[in-house]
Design a protein around this motif. Structure first.
Motif, PDB file in Angstrom:
ATOM      1  N   LEU A   1       0.870  -1.176   0.000  1.00 13.39           N
ATOM      2  CA  LEU A   1       0.000   0.000   0.000  1.00 13.39           C
ATOM      3  C   LEU A   1       0.905   1.223   0.000  1.00 13.39           C
ATOM      4  O   LEU A   1       1.689   1.421   0.927  1.00 13.39           O
ATOM      5  CB  LEU A   1      -0.902  -0.013   1.238  1.00 13.39           C
ATOM      6  N   VAL A   2       0.838   2.008  -1.078  1.00 15.11           N
ATOM      7  CA  VAL A   2       1.684   3.189  -1.247  1.00 15.11           C
ATOM      8  C   VAL A   2       0.819   4.438  -1.147  1.00 15.11           C
ATOM      9  O   VAL A   2      -0.198   4.552  -1.844  1.00 15.11           O
ATOM     10  CB  VAL A   2       2.393   3.193  -2.623  1.00 15.11           C
ATOM     11  N   ILE A   3       1.240   5.379  -0.300  1.00 17.31           N
ATOM     12  CA  ILE A   3       0.536   6.656  -0.159  1.00 17.31           C
ATOM     13  C   ILE A   3       1.560   7.772  -0.324  1.00 17.31           C
ATOM     14  O   ILE A   3       2.575   7.809   0.385  1.00 17.31           O
ATOM     15  CB  ILE A   3      -0.153   6.798   1.220  1.00 17.31           C
ATOM     16  N   ALA A   4       1.313   8.665  -1.287  1.00 15.52           N
ATOM     17  CA  ALA A   4       2.158   9.838  -1.500  1.00 15.52           C
ATOM     18  C   ALA A   4       1.263  11.065  -1.307  1.00 15.52           C
ATOM     19  O   ALA A   4       0.710  11.606  -2.266  1.00 15.52           O
ATOM     20  CB  ALA A   4       2.766   9.815  -2.898  1.00 15.52           C
ATOM     21  N   PRO A   5       1.073  11.507  -0.059  1.00 19.83           N
ATOM     22  CA  PRO A   5       0.097  12.559   0.216  1.00 19.83           C
ATOM     23  C   PRO A   5       0.373  13.893  -0.471  1.00 19.83           C
ATOM     24  O   PRO A   5      -0.558  14.563  -0.906  1.00 19.83           O
ATOM     25  CB  PRO A   5       0.131  12.706   1.738  1.00 19.83           C
ATOM     26  N   ASN A   6       1.634  14.271  -0.604  1.00 25.55           N
ATOM     27  CA  ASN A   6       1.952  15.543  -1.249  1.00 25.55           C
ATOM     28  C   ASN A   6       1.616  15.530  -2.735  1.00 25.55           C
ATOM     29  O   ASN A   6       1.352  16.572  -3.328  1.00 25.55           O
ATOM     30  CB  ASN A   6       3.426  15.896  -1.056  1.00 25.55           C
ATOM     31  N   GLU A   7       1.652  14.345  -3.335  1.00 27.98           N
ATOM     32  CA  GLU A   7       1.308  14.206  -4.750  1.00 27.98           C
ATOM     33  C   GLU A   7      -0.129  13.740  -4.940  1.00 27.98           C
ATOM     34  O   GLU A   7      -0.582  13.557  -6.068  1.00 27.98           O
ATOM     35  CB  GLU A   7       2.292  13.249  -5.430  1.00 27.98           C
ATOM     36  N   ARG A   8      -0.828  13.535  -3.817  1.00 29.33           N
ATOM     37  CA  ARG A   8      -2.236  13.110  -3.826  1.00 29.33           C
ATOM     38  C   ARG A   8      -2.441  11.825  -4.635  1.00 29.33           C
ATOM     39  O   ARG A   8      -3.315  11.748  -5.489  1.00 29.33           O
ATOM     40  CB  ARG A   8      -3.119  14.241  -4.335  1.00 29.33           C
ATOM     41  N   LYS A   9      -1.620  10.844  -4.324  1.00 25.86           N
ATOM     42  CA  LYS A   9      -1.712   9.564  -5.027  1.00 25.86           C
ATOM     43  C   LYS A   9      -1.619   8.432  -4.024  1.00 25.86           C
ATOM     44  O   LYS A   9      -0.898   8.514  -3.031  1.00 25.86           O
ATOM     45  CB  LYS A   9      -0.610   9.442  -6.069  1.00 25.86           C
ATOM     46  N   THR A  10      -2.342   7.369  -4.327  1.00 28.63           N
ATOM     47  CA  THR A  10      -2.257   6.148  -3.539  1.00 28.63           C
ATOM     48  C   THR A  10      -2.507   4.964  -4.449  1.00 28.63           C
ATOM     49  O   THR A  10      -3.156   5.096  -5.483  1.00 28.63           O
ATOM     50  CB  THR A  10      -3.243   6.176  -2.344  1.00 28.63           C
ATOM     51  N   ARG A  11      -1.942   3.826  -4.065  1.00 25.28           N
ATOM     52  CA  ARG A  11      -2.059   2.641  -4.915  1.00 25.28           C
ATOM     53  C   ARG A  11      -1.852   1.398  -4.071  1.00 25.28           C
ATOM     54  O   ARG A  11      -1.070   1.402  -3.122  1.00 25.28           O
ATOM     55  CB  ARG A  11      -1.023   2.684  -6.035  1.00 25.28           C
ATOM     56  N   ILE A  12      -2.537   0.344  -4.468  1.00 21.77           N
ATOM     57  CA  ILE A  12      -2.350  -0.974  -3.870  1.00 21.77           C
ATOM     58  C   ILE A  12      -1.730  -1.856  -4.942  1.00 21.77           C
ATOM     59  O   ILE A  12      -2.323  -2.049  -5.997  1.00 21.77           O
ATOM     60  CB  ILE A  12      -3.687  -1.572  -3.389  1.00 21.77           C
ATOM     61  N   GLU A  13      -0.515  -2.348  -4.681  1.00 26.29           N
ATOM     62  CA  GLU A  13       0.149  -3.285  -5.593  1.00 26.29           C
ATOM     63  C   GLU A  13      -0.015  -4.679  -5.008  1.00 26.29           C
ATOM     64  O   GLU A  13       0.124  -4.866  -3.801  1.00 26.29           O
ATOM     65  CB  GLU A  13       1.640  -2.976  -5.729  1.00 26.29           C
ATOM     66  N   VAL A  14      -0.312  -5.634  -5.864  1.00 23.57           N
ATOM     67  CA  VAL A  14      -0.625  -6.993  -5.414  1.00 23.57           C
ATOM     68  C   VAL A  14       0.187  -8.006  -6.208  1.00 23.57           C
ATOM     69  O   VAL A  14       0.268  -7.910  -7.428  1.00 23.57           O
ATOM     70  CB  VAL A  14      -2.139  -7.275  -5.616  1.00 23.57           C
ATOM     71  N   GLY A  15       0.759  -8.985  -5.516  1.00 26.76           N
ATOM     72  CA  GLY A  15       1.464 -10.070  -6.183  1.00 26.76           C
ATOM     73  C   GLY A  15       0.491 -10.925  -6.984  1.00 26.76           C
ATOM     74  O   GLY A  15      -0.692 -11.018  -6.664  1.00 26.76           O
ATOM     75  N   LYS A  16       1.010 -11.556  -8.021  1.00 31.32           N
ATOM     76  CA  LYS A  16       0.160 -12.366  -8.912  1.00 31.32           C
ATOM     77  C   LYS A  16      -0.609 -13.445  -8.174  1.00 31.32           C
ATOM     78  O   LYS A  16      -1.703 -13.810  -8.572  1.00 31.32           O
ATOM     79  CB  LYS A  16       0.987 -12.978 -10.030  1.00 31.32           C
TER      80      LYS A  16
END
Length: 175
Positions: free
Chosen positions: A110-125
């Motif tokens: 779970l990646v959160i970059a608050p200053n860039e207003r972006k978030t993402r969930i990366e999941v293994g295959k």
């Protein structure tokens, strides 16, 4: 490799959300690619948005998830994405750190970059069927963004993490 990214037009700006099946085990290489940041634990708060008590609580919950259900999950907050897209950043971190069991390919980032207003969930295959792109998008937009809009990043991260853990404990990968 599946990816889902879409911009959510919110008061705080565009947020990229989605799952990427990109945290893959390095099967043909003996060394991992260099991650853009250093892994210091299950919760890496380089953006400084989590109180110490929240970091400790999240760390304990992630350790329990790994021990009971199998998947390894890491949360990372960063002040910036070092010139990368959030997808590129997530892939570099997930693959560079080797999150998840190599055989099961069951890492979650779970990646959160608050200053860039972006978030993402990366999941293994190995978890694509469990943490699908639409489900990850729902977790970000329904559980996290409402808190982020009011500046409550810790509450949003806790809510998103709780929902991911609920899904993963309902579908354990450990054999």
């Amino acid at each position: 490799m599946r990816r889902l990214g879409f911009a959510l037009a919110l008061a705080i700006g565009p947020i990229l959300a989605g799952c990427g099946a990109a945290i893959s085990a390095q099967t043909e290489q003996t060394s991992r690619p260099q991650a853009p940041i250093v892994l210091t634990g299950r919760v890496v708060d380089n953006a400084g948005i989590l109180p110490e008590a929240t970091r400790k609580s999240l760390d304990q919950r992630l350790a329990t998830l790994e021990r009971i259900s199998g998947p390894q999950m890491v949360i990372v907050t960063v002040p910036d994405l070092k010139g990368m897209t959030i997808e590129q950043f997530g892939l570099a971190v997930g693959n560079g750190w080797g999150i998840g069991d190599k055989a099961r390919n069951d890492g979650v980032l779970l990646v959160i970059a608050p200053n860039e207003r972006k978030t993402r969930i990366e999941v293994g295959k190995g978890l694509e069927a469990t943490l699908t792109d639409p489900l990850c998008a729902s977790i970000v937009s329904e559980d996290m963004i409402p808190h982020f809009k009011s500046g409550q990043f810790a509450a949003g991260i806790e809510a998103g993490t709780a929902r991911i853990i609920d899904v993963l404990t309902a579908h354990p990968t450990r054999t």
